[in-house]
Write an enzyme that holds these catalytic residues in place. Sequence first.
Site, PDB file in Angstrom:
ATOM      1  CB  SER A 146      -0.840  -0.114   1.093  1.00  0.00           C
ATOM      2  OG  SER A 146      -1.636   1.223   1.456  1.00  0.00           O
ATOM      3  CE1 TYR A 159      -4.108  -2.182   5.263  1.00  0.00           C
ATOM      4  CE2 TYR A 159      -3.131   0.163   4.544  1.00  0.00           C
ATOM      5  CZ  TYR A 159      -3.661  -1.137   4.268  1.00  0.00           C
ATOM      6  OH  TYR A 159      -3.822  -1.500   2.965  1.00  0.00           O
TER       7      TYR A 159
HETATM    8  N1  LIG Z   1      -8.744  -0.704  -1.118  1.00  0.00           N
HETATM    9  C1  LIG Z   1      -7.742  -0.132  -0.870  1.00  0.00           C
HETATM   10  O1  LIG Z   1      -7.747   1.244  -1.020  1.00  0.00           O
HETATM   11  C2  LIG Z   1      -6.195  -0.687  -0.794  1.00  0.00           C
HETATM   12  C3  LIG Z   1      -5.216   0.182  -0.986  1.00  0.00           C
HETATM   13  C4  LIG Z   1      -4.088  -0.355  -0.796  1.00  0.00           C
HETATM   14  C5  LIG Z   1      -3.841  -1.643  -0.339  1.00  0.00           C
HETATM   15  N2  LIG Z   1      -4.749  -2.570  -0.342  1.00  0.00           N
HETATM   16  C6  LIG Z   1      -4.888  -3.816   0.185  1.00  0.00           C
HETATM   17  O2  LIG Z   1      -5.573  -4.875  -0.985  1.00  0.00           O
HETATM   18  C7  LIG Z   1      -5.729  -6.062  -0.308  1.00  0.00           C
HETATM   19  C8  LIG Z   1      -7.043  -6.372  -0.412  1.00  0.00           C
HETATM   20  O3  LIG Z   1      -7.943  -5.422   0.014  1.00  0.00           O
HETATM   21  P1  LIG Z   1      -9.362  -4.968  -0.512  1.00  0.00           P
HETATM   22  O4  LIG Z   1      -9.297  -3.580  -0.825  1.00  0.00           O
HETATM   23  O5  LIG Z   1      -9.531  -5.713  -1.959  1.00  0.00           O
HETATM   24  O6  LIG Z   1     -10.354  -5.249   0.442  1.00  0.00           O
HETATM   25  P2  LIG Z   1     -11.527  -6.225   0.841  1.00  0.00           P
HETATM   26  O7  LIG Z   1     -12.503  -6.050  -0.075  1.00  0.00           O
HETATM   27  O8  LIG Z   1     -11.971  -6.156   2.340  1.00  0.00           O
HETATM   28  O9  LIG Z   1     -10.808  -7.889   0.840  1.00  0.00           O
HETATM   29  C9  LIG Z   1     -10.017  -8.213   1.771  1.00  0.00           C
HETATM   30  C10 LIG Z   1      -9.943  -9.561   1.438  1.00  0.00           C
HETATM   31  O10 LIG Z   1      -8.937 -10.328   2.413  1.00  0.00           O
HETATM   32  C11 LIG Z   1      -9.439 -11.527   2.962  1.00  0.00           C
HETATM   33  N3  LIG Z   1      -9.040 -11.753   4.388  1.00  0.00           N
HETATM   34  C12 LIG Z   1      -9.045 -10.873   5.303  1.00  0.00           C
HETATM   35  N4  LIG Z   1      -8.543 -11.697   6.562  1.00  0.00           N
HETATM   36  C13 LIG Z   1      -8.417 -12.707   6.233  1.00  0.00           C
HETATM   37  C14 LIG Z   1      -7.870 -13.956   6.761  1.00  0.00           C
HETATM   38  N5  LIG Z   1      -7.313 -13.882   8.137  1.00  0.00           N
HETATM   39  N6  LIG Z   1      -7.744 -14.945   5.947  1.00  0.00           N
HETATM   40  C15 LIG Z   1      -8.024 -14.922   4.669  1.00  0.00           C
HETATM   41  N7  LIG Z   1      -8.355 -13.888   4.025  1.00  0.00           N
HETATM   42  C16 LIG Z   1      -8.622 -12.837   4.717  1.00  0.00           C
HETATM   43  C17 LIG Z   1     -11.281 -11.225   2.907  1.00  0.00           C
HETATM   44  O11 LIG Z   1     -11.811 -12.577   2.882  1.00  0.00           O
HETATM   45  P3  LIG Z   1     -12.617 -13.051   3.920  1.00  0.00           P
HETATM   46  O12 LIG Z   1     -13.161 -12.133   4.917  1.00  0.00           O
HETATM   47  O13 LIG Z   1     -13.568 -13.867   3.176  1.00  0.00           O
HETATM   48  O14 LIG Z   1     -11.787 -14.046   4.657  1.00  0.00           O
HETATM   49  C18 LIG Z   1     -11.229 -10.440   1.621  1.00  0.00           C
HETATM   50  O15 LIG Z   1     -11.252 -11.443   0.603  1.00  0.00           O
HETATM   51  C19 LIG Z   1      -5.390  -5.881   1.226  1.00  0.00           C
HETATM   52  O16 LIG Z   1      -4.348  -6.351   1.463  1.00  0.00           O
HETATM   53  C20 LIG Z   1      -5.126  -4.240   1.584  1.00  0.00           C
HETATM   54  O17 LIG Z   1      -4.588  -4.068   2.469  1.00  0.00           O
HETATM   55  C21 LIG Z   1      -6.015  -2.044  -0.281  1.00  0.00           C
END
Ligand SMILES: NC(=O)c1ccc[n+]([C@@H]2O[C@H](COP(=O)([O-])OP(=O)(O)OC[C@H]3O[C@@H](n4cnc5c(N)ncnc54)[C@H](OP(=O)(O)O)[C@@H]3O)[C@@H](O)[C@H]2O)c1
Length: 280
Positions: A146, A159
Amino acid sequence: MSTSVGHRFDGQVVLITGASSGIGAALARKFANEGAHTVLVARRVERIEALAAELTATGRRSAAVAGDVTRDGDLERAVDVALKEFGRLDVAVANAGLLTTGRIHNLTLDDYRRQLETNLFGALRTVLAGLPALQETRGRLVLIGSLLGMISAPGSTAYCVSKFALNGLSDGLCHELAPYGISVTHVMSGFVDTEIYDKTTLRRPTQKWIQLSADDAARQIVTAVYRRKRCLILPWPTKLAILLQRHFPQVVYFAINRAFRKATRQREAEAAVQTGKTAT
Ligand SMILES: NC(=O)c1ccc[n+]([C@@H]2O[C@H](COP(=O)([O-])OP(=O)(O)OC[C@H]3O[C@@H](n4cnc5c(N)ncnc54)[C@H](OP(=O)(O)O)[C@@H]3O)[C@@H](O)[C@H]2O)c1
């Protein structure tokens, strides 16, 4: 010889953690569009089963594996599924993550532990479980980091700690895994509109130009992974922010400090109104 878009991962096998929503689900669809078979890992099993069925209906094979990245053994089981079902593993994407918000006075050590256990150790478990199979295919590792792994934001410090750690991990792994033909792509993303914000007090930005959809992010990530890029920064305002942080850290410090003090004043004013209401 380069492969045409739409066939860049033909017959390859891609494992994605956190594939039940957001960037992970979008990546699964995009890799499948590029010809890959997928192994989808997450805790919300009904979601990944539905996605696996959707991908299978489009002609690519897909397996859903209920798994928690904070649990030892779950990722090894997912890699076993990849090998048993599809015979190989070419790409492992450590995407699963959560966003803990709150200031130091409001968080406990366990909040920090949960954050690191998911975002850092979850990624490490994915790397370690995937390595033997990736060595066989001279494959690709992807770490979803990120912008907050480069710039620390008050109120999201837990985070930020987890994402700063991924920085160190990816930089070192690039060198360590190069002799085995495994590339490491570190994705540093700014704001992507996903469910990650739903469980936090953070407001989504209103300016469209600083945000991406999960589909747009996935499209760029898949291209970077195909090209074995070491680092992908997206969208473009994120590049600008990182450039400023590198060359003018005082400017970034000043801007964050100003925004943080403003947010604090606003919070205090809201709390005062709340207290007033309760008293009357
Ligand atoms: N959205 C942003 O602005 C942004 C920016 C920079 C980086 N990111 C990164 O992108 C990645 C994906 O995030 P997203 O934005 O797509 O959010 P999201 O829609 O909330 O997706 C998060 C995913 O992680 C899974 N997860 C969480 N805890 C878990 C665990 N203990 N075991 C297995 N799976 C787990 C969730 O699945 P379940 O709950 O079904 O397990 C879900 O599929 C993350 O690493 C986040 O930090 C996001």
